[in-house]
Write a protein that holds these residues in place. Structure first.
Motif, PDB file in Angstrom:
ATOM      1  N   UNK A 130      -2.448   2.985   1.173  1.00  0.00           N
ATOM      2  CA  UNK A 130      -1.032   3.513   1.743  1.00  0.00           C
ATOM      3  C   UNK A 130      -0.997   2.467   2.936  1.00  0.00           C
ATOM      4  N   UNK A 131      -1.776   2.786   3.785  1.00  0.00           N
ATOM      5  CA  UNK A 131      -2.018   1.978   5.235  1.00  0.00           C
ATOM      6  C   UNK A 131      -1.874   0.654   4.845  1.00  0.00           C
ATOM      7  N   UNK A 132      -2.755  -0.184   4.208  1.00  0.00           N
ATOM      8  CA  UNK A 132      -3.000  -0.863   3.796  1.00  0.00           C
ATOM      9  C   UNK A 132      -2.306  -2.020   3.229  1.00  0.00           C
ATOM     10  N   UNK A 133      -1.267  -1.454   2.441  1.00  0.00           N
ATOM     11  CA  UNK A 133      -0.378  -1.497   1.539  1.00  0.00           C
ATOM     12  C   UNK A 133       0.901  -2.222   2.297  1.00  0.00           C
ATOM     13  N   UNK A 134       1.444  -1.068   3.885  1.00  0.00           N
ATOM     14  CA  UNK A 134       2.415  -1.610   4.732  1.00  0.00           C
ATOM     15  C   UNK A 134       1.758  -2.326   4.806  1.00  0.00           C
ATOM     16  N   UNK A 135       1.027  -2.688   6.001  1.00  0.00           N
ATOM     17  CA  UNK A 135       0.784  -3.643   6.797  1.00  0.00           C
ATOM     18  C   UNK A 135       0.597  -5.456   5.818  1.00  0.00           C
ATOM     19  N   UNK A 136      -0.063  -5.127   5.179  1.00  0.00           N
ATOM     20  CA  UNK A 136       0.256  -7.061   3.917  1.00  0.00           C
ATOM     21  C   UNK A 136       1.144  -6.606   3.341  1.00  0.00           C
ATOM     22  N   UNK A 137       2.062  -5.758   2.964  1.00  0.00           N
ATOM     23  CA  UNK A 137       3.406  -6.024   2.395  1.00  0.00           C
ATOM     24  C   UNK A 137       3.163  -6.718   1.278  1.00  0.00           C
ATOM     25  N   UNK A 138       2.591  -7.007   0.430  1.00  0.00           N
ATOM     26  CA  UNK A 138       2.607  -7.989  -0.917  1.00  0.00           C
ATOM     27  C   UNK A 138       3.298  -8.649  -1.368  1.00  0.00           C
ATOM     28  N   UNK A 139       4.885  -7.678  -1.512  1.00  0.00           N
ATOM     29  CA  UNK A 139       6.407  -8.105  -1.888  1.00  0.00           C
ATOM     30  C   UNK A 139       6.961  -9.211  -1.464  1.00  0.00           C
ATOM     31  N   UNK A 140       6.039  -9.435  -0.211  1.00  0.00           N
ATOM     32  CA  UNK A 140       7.423 -10.458   0.899  1.00  0.00           C
ATOM     33  C   UNK A 140       6.421 -11.540   0.342  1.00  0.00           C
ATOM     34  N   UNK A 141       4.489 -10.975   0.599  1.00  0.00           N
ATOM     35  CA  UNK A 141       3.762 -12.668   0.481  1.00  0.00           C
ATOM     36  C   UNK A 141       3.952 -14.026   1.203  1.00  0.00           C
ATOM     37  N   UNK A 142       3.961 -12.909   2.834  1.00  0.00           N
ATOM     38  CA  UNK A 142       3.909 -13.227   3.855  1.00  0.00           C
ATOM     39  C   UNK A 142       2.995 -13.568   4.769  1.00  0.00           C
ATOM     40  N   UNK A 143       1.837 -12.454   4.744  1.00  0.00           N
ATOM     41  CA  UNK A 143       0.195 -12.281   5.272  1.00  0.00           C
ATOM     42  C   UNK A 143      -0.112 -13.155   4.457  1.00  0.00           C
ATOM     43  N   UNK A 144      -1.145 -14.045   5.330  1.00  0.00           N
ATOM     44  CA  UNK A 144      -2.027 -14.689   5.588  1.00  0.00           C
ATOM     45  C   UNK A 144      -3.261 -13.872   4.702  1.00  0.00           C
ATOM     46  N   UNK A 145      -3.413 -14.544   3.510  1.00  0.00           N
ATOM     47  CA  UNK A 145      -4.429 -13.977   2.453  1.00  0.00           C
ATOM     48  C   UNK A 145      -5.743 -14.472   3.140  1.00  0.00           C
ATOM     49  N   UNK A 146      -5.912 -16.533   4.163  1.00  0.00           N
ATOM     50  CA  UNK A 146      -7.298 -15.823   4.269  1.00  0.00           C
ATOM     51  C   UNK A 146      -7.736 -15.180   5.309  1.00  0.00           C
ATOM     52  N   UNK A 147      -6.617 -14.289   6.370  1.00  0.00           N
ATOM     53  CA  UNK A 147      -6.268 -13.687   7.549  1.00  0.00           C
ATOM     54  C   UNK A 147      -7.156 -11.877   6.732  1.00  0.00           C
ATOM     55  N   UNK A 148      -6.052 -11.927   5.639  1.00  0.00           N
ATOM     56  CA  UNK A 148      -7.194 -10.493   4.971  1.00  0.00           C
ATOM     57  C   UNK A 148      -8.091 -10.159   4.915  1.00  0.00           C
ATOM     58  N   UNK A 149      -8.726 -11.932   3.645  1.00  0.00           N
ATOM     59  CA  UNK A 149     -10.114 -11.822   3.621  1.00  0.00           C
ATOM     60  C   UNK A 149     -10.875 -11.759   4.589  1.00  0.00           C
ATOM     61  N   UNK A 150     -10.879 -12.521   5.486  1.00  0.00           N
ATOM     62  CA  UNK A 150     -12.479 -12.284   6.739  1.00  0.00           C
ATOM     63  C   UNK A 150     -11.910 -10.906   7.304  1.00  0.00           C
ATOM     64  N   UNK A 151     -10.569 -10.439   7.435  1.00  0.00           N
ATOM     65  CA  UNK A 151     -10.732  -8.895   8.352  1.00  0.00           C
ATOM     66  C   UNK A 151     -11.012  -8.174   7.427  1.00  0.00           C
ATOM     67  N   UNK A 152     -11.513  -8.479   5.684  1.00  0.00           N
ATOM     68  CA  UNK A 152     -11.782  -7.001   4.824  1.00  0.00           C
ATOM     69  C   UNK A 152     -13.158  -7.390   4.785  1.00  0.00           C
ATOM     70  N   UNK A 153     -13.991  -8.635   5.138  1.00  0.00           N
ATOM     71  CA  UNK A 153     -15.514  -8.924   5.040  1.00  0.00           C
ATOM     72  C   UNK A 153     -15.627  -8.310   6.453  1.00  0.00           C
ATOM     73  N   UNK A 154     -15.198  -8.269   7.563  1.00  0.00           N
ATOM     74  CA  UNK A 154     -15.357  -8.162   9.018  1.00  0.00           C
ATOM     75  C   UNK A 154     -15.382  -6.210   8.167  1.00  0.00           C
ATOM     76  N   UNK A 155     -14.583  -5.896   7.654  1.00  0.00           N
ATOM     77  CA  UNK A 155     -15.004  -4.444   7.569  1.00  0.00           C
ATOM     78  C   UNK A 155     -16.149  -4.014   6.371  1.00  0.00           C
ATOM     79  N   UNK A 156     -16.234  -5.064   5.660  1.00  0.00           N
ATOM     80  CA  UNK A 156     -17.976  -5.159   5.276  1.00  0.00           C
ATOM     81  C   UNK A 156     -18.810  -4.652   6.244  1.00  0.00           C
ATOM     82  N   UNK A 157     -18.895  -6.070   6.766  1.00  0.00           N
ATOM     83  CA  UNK A 157     -19.849  -5.825   8.352  1.00  0.00           C
ATOM     84  C   UNK A 157     -20.140  -5.208   8.883  1.00  0.00           C
ATOM     85  N   UNK A 158     -18.693  -4.309   8.833  1.00  0.00           N
ATOM     86  CA  UNK A 158     -18.988  -2.790  10.168  1.00  0.00           C
ATOM     87  C   UNK A 158     -19.767  -1.701   9.680  1.00  0.00           C
TER      88      UNK A 158
END
Length: 287
Positions: free
Chosen positions: A121-149
């Motif tokens: 739920x927190x991720x949905x609120x952070x990325x707000x997919x209904x607006x489409x304003x969050x950089x998808x590449x940035x989200x992808x890099x952050x999730x890749x960093x999460x996997x590395x962490x």
């Protein structure tokens, strides 16, 4: 001050310094790009830890040394992916998404099913997919960093079981520097100036040298559950630092999203923590 309070103070200081170091690193993006800024930090950190610990190969077991090398590769991925993420996302959002890595590890150890739902739920609120304003590449890099962490945590515990003190870091950080050099070094070296080299040295001391030292001292005084709970406050610290230093004003949804991730992190850590090891002391959390 009791050992527990001292440990908590050291851990919280590390959380704040990590976010300050990340915010200050943003200033290098215009000169070197996010990958170049990550490379410069890792290169200096590798040199500093080599000078501090001076590791001797004879003092490592074969499996311990290989674990340190794997940790270094993971550290490079974590650092470079996350720097690419904060070049595209607000610091608080990127940090909360990155925290899904340790949250996933804690959830896997525990039995409670509420925390993944709360984190989602927190991720949905952070990325707000209904607006489409969050950089998808940035989200992808952050999730890749999460996997590395997540991988970093597991490898850190392996290294901590086999290698005492900071000798593991004296191997893993130079390896991370070498990996970053292969990826970004050739394209960035031509843009280096002596001023940038000195700035990189200062940033490497701010992050990771000082936080790693503080975390190592904290881990000697706290259980892994207590330490992980304090680390769960990092997305909130990133939100504040991003506001004060980078003037990134979060909206209500972002604030709520970070709060959900923090609460999920605290809950997961408290219910799924690894029992505290007596000896050797585990290495600190990440680069």
């Amino acid at each position: 001050m009791t050992p527990t309070r001292t440990g908590a103070t050291l851990a919280l200081a590390s959380v704040v310094i990590v976010q300050l170091g990340l915010a200050l690193s943003v200033g290098l993006f215009d000169e070197l790009g996010p990958e170049g800024a990550a490379w410069l930090r890792l290169a200096w950190a590798g040199v500093i830890f080599l000078a501090i610990a001076r590791p001797r190969p004879s003092r490592f077991t074969h499996t311990g040394f290989l674990a340190c090398v794997a940790l270094g590769v993971t550290t490079a991925g974590l650092t470079m992916f996350f720097m690419a993420a904060i070049a595209r996302l607000p610091l608080g959002t990127a940090t909360a998404l990155e925290f899904l890595g340790p949250l996933g590890v804690a959830v896997a150890r525990g039995r409670a099913k509420l925390w993944p739902i709360l984190a989602a739920a927190g991720v949905v609120l952070l990325t707000e997919p209904w607006h489409g304003v969050v950089d998808p590449a940035g989200v992808g890099y952050a999730l890749a960093a999460a996997a590395c962490w997540a991988g970093y945590i597991l490898l850190t515990q392996r290294v901590g079981d086999e290698v005492t003190g900071v000798r593991g870091l004296a191997v893993s950080m130079p390896v991370a520097a070498l990996v970053a050099t292969v990826v970004a070094g050739p394209s960035v070296a031509v843009r280096l100036t002596w001023e940038l080299v000195l700035v990189g040295a200062v940033l490497a001391v701010v992050l990771p040298v000082i936080p790693y030292t503080l975390e190592l001292l904290a881990l000697r005084r706290l259980t892994t559950a207590a330490f992980g709970t304090l680390m769960a406050l990092e997305p909130a610290a990133a939100l504040v630092v991003g506001l004060l230093l980078l003037h990134q004003v979060p909206g209500p949804a972002a604030i709520a999203g970070v709060a959900f991730v923090v609460v999920a992190g605290i809950g997961a850590e408290r219910t799924g923590a690894r029992p505290a090891a007596v000896s050797p002391v585990a290495e600190p959390s990440r680069a």
